[in-house]
Design a protein around this motif. Sequence first.
Motif, PDB file in Angstrom:
ATOM      1  N   MET A   1       0.852  -1.192   0.000  1.00  0.00           N
ATOM      2  CA  MET A   1       0.000   0.000   0.000  1.00  0.00           C
ATOM      3  C   MET A   1       0.882   1.234   0.000  1.00  0.00           C
ATOM      4  N   SER A   2       1.454   1.534  -1.065  1.00  0.00           N
ATOM      5  CA  SER A   2       2.433   2.575  -1.000  1.00  0.00           C
ATOM      6  C   SER A   2       2.617   3.270  -2.315  1.00  0.00           C
ATOM      7  N   GLU A   3       3.028   4.543  -2.198  1.00  0.00           N
ATOM      8  CA  GLU A   3       3.604   5.275  -3.311  1.00  0.00           C
ATOM      9  C   GLU A   3       5.045   5.471  -2.920  1.00  0.00           C
ATOM     10  N   THR A   4       5.818   6.178  -3.750  1.00  0.00           N
ATOM     11  CA  THR A   4       7.235   6.208  -3.479  1.00  0.00           C
ATOM     12  C   THR A   4       7.882   7.505  -3.847  1.00  0.00           C
ATOM     13  N   ALA A   5       9.072   7.685  -3.299  1.00  0.00           N
ATOM     14  CA  ALA A   5       9.828   8.883  -3.631  1.00  0.00           C
ATOM     15  C   ALA A   5      10.531   8.761  -4.965  1.00  0.00           C
ATOM     16  N   PHE A 124      -4.820   3.977   5.492  1.00  0.00           N
ATOM     17  CA  PHE A 124      -3.491   3.836   4.884  1.00  0.00           C
ATOM     18  C   PHE A 124      -2.404   4.309   5.841  1.00  0.00           C
ATOM     19  N   TYR A 125      -2.670   5.387   6.589  1.00  0.00           N
ATOM     20  CA  TYR A 125      -1.655   5.895   7.513  1.00  0.00           C
ATOM     21  C   TYR A 125      -1.396   4.897   8.640  1.00  0.00           C
ATOM     22  N   GLY A 126      -2.460   4.221   9.106  1.00  0.00           N
ATOM     23  CA  GLY A 126      -2.260   3.175  10.106  1.00  0.00           C
ATOM     24  C   GLY A 126      -1.413   2.045   9.555  1.00  0.00           C
ATOM     25  N   SER A 317       7.286   7.103   1.847  1.00  0.00           N
ATOM     26  CA  SER A 317       7.164   8.043   0.736  1.00  0.00           C
ATOM     27  C   SER A 317       5.719   8.102   0.249  1.00  0.00           C
ATOM     28  N   GLY A 318       5.033   6.961   0.316  1.00  0.00           N
ATOM     29  CA  GLY A 318       3.622   6.940  -0.056  1.00  0.00           C
ATOM     30  C   GLY A 318       2.786   7.815   0.848  1.00  0.00           C
ATOM     31  N   ALA A 319       3.120   7.837   2.132  1.00  0.00           N
ATOM     32  CA  ALA A 319       2.399   8.713   3.066  1.00  0.00           C
ATOM     33  C   ALA A 319       2.613  10.175   2.707  1.00  0.00           C
ATOM     34  N   PHE A 320       3.848  10.527   2.283  1.00  0.00           N
ATOM     35  CA  PHE A 320       4.114  11.901   1.849  1.00  0.00           C
ATOM     36  C   PHE A 320       3.261  12.247   0.622  1.00  0.00           C
ATOM     37  N   SER A 321       3.253  11.358  -0.369  1.00  0.00           N
ATOM     38  CA  SER A 321       2.519  11.628  -1.611  1.00  0.00           C
ATOM     39  C   SER A 321       1.022  11.717  -1.361  1.00  0.00           C
ATOM     40  N   LEU A 322       0.503  10.811  -0.542  1.00  0.00           N
ATOM     41  CA  LEU A 322      -0.929  10.826  -0.240  1.00  0.00           C
ATOM     42  C   LEU A 322      -1.309  12.106   0.494  1.00  0.00           C
ATOM     43  N   THR A 323      -0.439  12.554   1.400  1.00  0.00           N
ATOM     44  CA  THR A 323      -0.713  13.790   2.142  1.00  0.00           C
ATOM     45  C   THR A 323      -0.760  14.982   1.195  1.00  0.00           C
ATOM     46  N   PRO A 437      -4.581   0.385  14.119  1.00  0.00           N
ATOM     47  CA  PRO A 437      -4.811   1.020  12.816  1.00  0.00           C
ATOM     48  C   PRO A 437      -6.219   1.575  12.672  1.00  0.00           C
ATOM     49  N   VAL A 438      -7.186   0.938  13.342  1.00  0.00           N
ATOM     50  CA  VAL A 438      -8.566   1.427  13.269  1.00  0.00           C
ATOM     51  C   VAL A 438      -8.700   2.748  14.019  1.00  0.00           C
TER      52      VAL A 438
END
Length: 633
Positions: A1-5, A124-126, A317-323, A437-438
């Motif tokens: 579950m991720s995006e990337t730098a 996703f953040y959890g 990196s996915g958390a950064f992109s999603l944010t 996570p919930v």
Amino acid sequence: MSETATVVHEDSQSKSSGVGLLVAAVGVVYGDIGTSPLYTLKEVFSGHYGVQVNHDGVLGILSLIFWSLIWVVSIKYVLFILRANNQGEGGIMALTALARRAAAPYPHMSKVLVLLGLFGAALFYGDSMITPAISVLSAVEGLQLAFDGIEHWVVPISVIVLVGLFLIQKHGTARIGILFGPVMVLWFVVLGALGIYGILQRPEVLQALNPAWAVQFFVVHPGMGVAILGAVVLALTGAEALYADMGHFGRKPISRAWFILVLPGLVLNYFGQGALILENPEAVRNPFYLLAPNWALLPMVALSTLATIIASQAVISGAFSLTRQAIQLGYVPRMFIQHTSSQEQGQIYIGTVNWALMVGVVLLVIGFESSSALAAAYGVAVTGTMLITTILSSAVVLLLWKIPRWLAIPMLLGFLLVDSLYFAANAPKIFQGGAFPVIAGIALFILMTTWKRGRKIIVERLDETALPLPLFISSLRSQPPHRVQGTAVFLTARTDAVPHALLHNLLHNQVLHEQVVLLTVVSEDSPRVSAGQRFEVEAYGEGFFRVSLHFGFIEEPDVPLALSLCHLVELDFSPMRTTYFLSRETVIPTKRIGMARWRESLFAFLLKNANSNLKYFKLPLNRVIELGTQVEM
């Protein structure tokens, strides 16, 4: 579950060879799902689920894993979900924007879909906290097989590795990112080689390719059959990354990498571990590492640790992109976004998100202490996001695509049935440690909806005292104020009213600039906006202009740069002649109808600490004037 730098843009894709792009996709997309063999079978046979370590039990589990990989990953994600793209972009926020567009004729449905998408993004953040924790813990635990008495060092070593990973984020990952692809290719080759080595010892495990073994497992163990999906789902973690990273590599490289390298490597390794368990039932304590020869144990621990760091990097990196996407779509307060590469736009760093994730990951490692304990809590966020993705894509297929209903509905029902079974199997984990996570998802969902609702209320409150623009301009004709040279740009969300900053400036300074531009920045549901659709300009006379700048949800709203490309004879946006006026609202919680008092206080806190428009829109520091406004909620 991720995006990337590590981003590969479309323009660079055409210059890259097919093999190079495939290798890059392996390194970026498949880190999470690629490290699942470290802990999946160990958790399945840990004793929590009562699976017998015998011929039928092993073959039943292997069949469930194999056909889950085929149905959920190969068919659902690779062959179907990857086609549900928003102008080439994937991920839960891009899909939410697409579903909202598809359901536009049905307002209530559109609202429900948006809320579902927001909750999926919150989950996703959890997941972004659990994935690094369980991956690195499971890799470091291999040291227990090599050295006696090292058990108490596993948690400290894992914490050191993870803290180091978060500390290097602000420096960028471009240099180490070059190693992602080759290392992960080596990882999958080693997975496959170890799997073949194990299968040669007990070739009968290949019988598990027959789905009858999975069906038989459900028939013989009807209650356990559903519950065991809570462990089998560990083999699917990271499937969402296939979709989230589609915009970076395109559908074809991701699909080819899956079928050519990743799927064979995973299946061979799972079957090799199963063969080892049949040969030696005691190997269930850590079948992944025990599958390797003794001489290869320490090299495998090193390679596994490196692979889990890569997987964790992709999630962070996915958390950064999603944010960034959520900020552009108006669901998260504006934060300072630092670019860590001069070449790759997607390589970004958001300090607030980074440190919040680090604290969460370290607390998880210290609190759960082992990958087995974390595995019991894992899966709730993953299956929740998978189910939400299926629901959102169903809306897109049925309302936007032209696929015949007789073909689309049975397929979507199949996806929903399997996802629902997986989610139901993981639901009890909420009361067995999986609440984290919930809870994190619910908290972030409240933050996002509170921010969105609060911004809407502010606009409504300001509208109550807003002065219609035509009336204001007509009053200027009868009583013209003193005009000074230059261009004044007033940022405003309203297109038909006078900005409060303009009224305050006129009231206190008694002057207007020769050119007055009322600027509205619009974030679109699409990821990018073409240059021809960037501007909307309307002249009102008396030197007043209405300008709308449109940006996609993955683009950076660089206002001065965009205005410099606006070639109108009447307007001069040269830096030394342009002044930007901003209105900064201060919220005062009241008993007026709007939100609950505690949410109003929460929104006031978020607004106070949000990054200012000055930095977010990249306005020049020495050409900005901020004027305050108090707003009663």
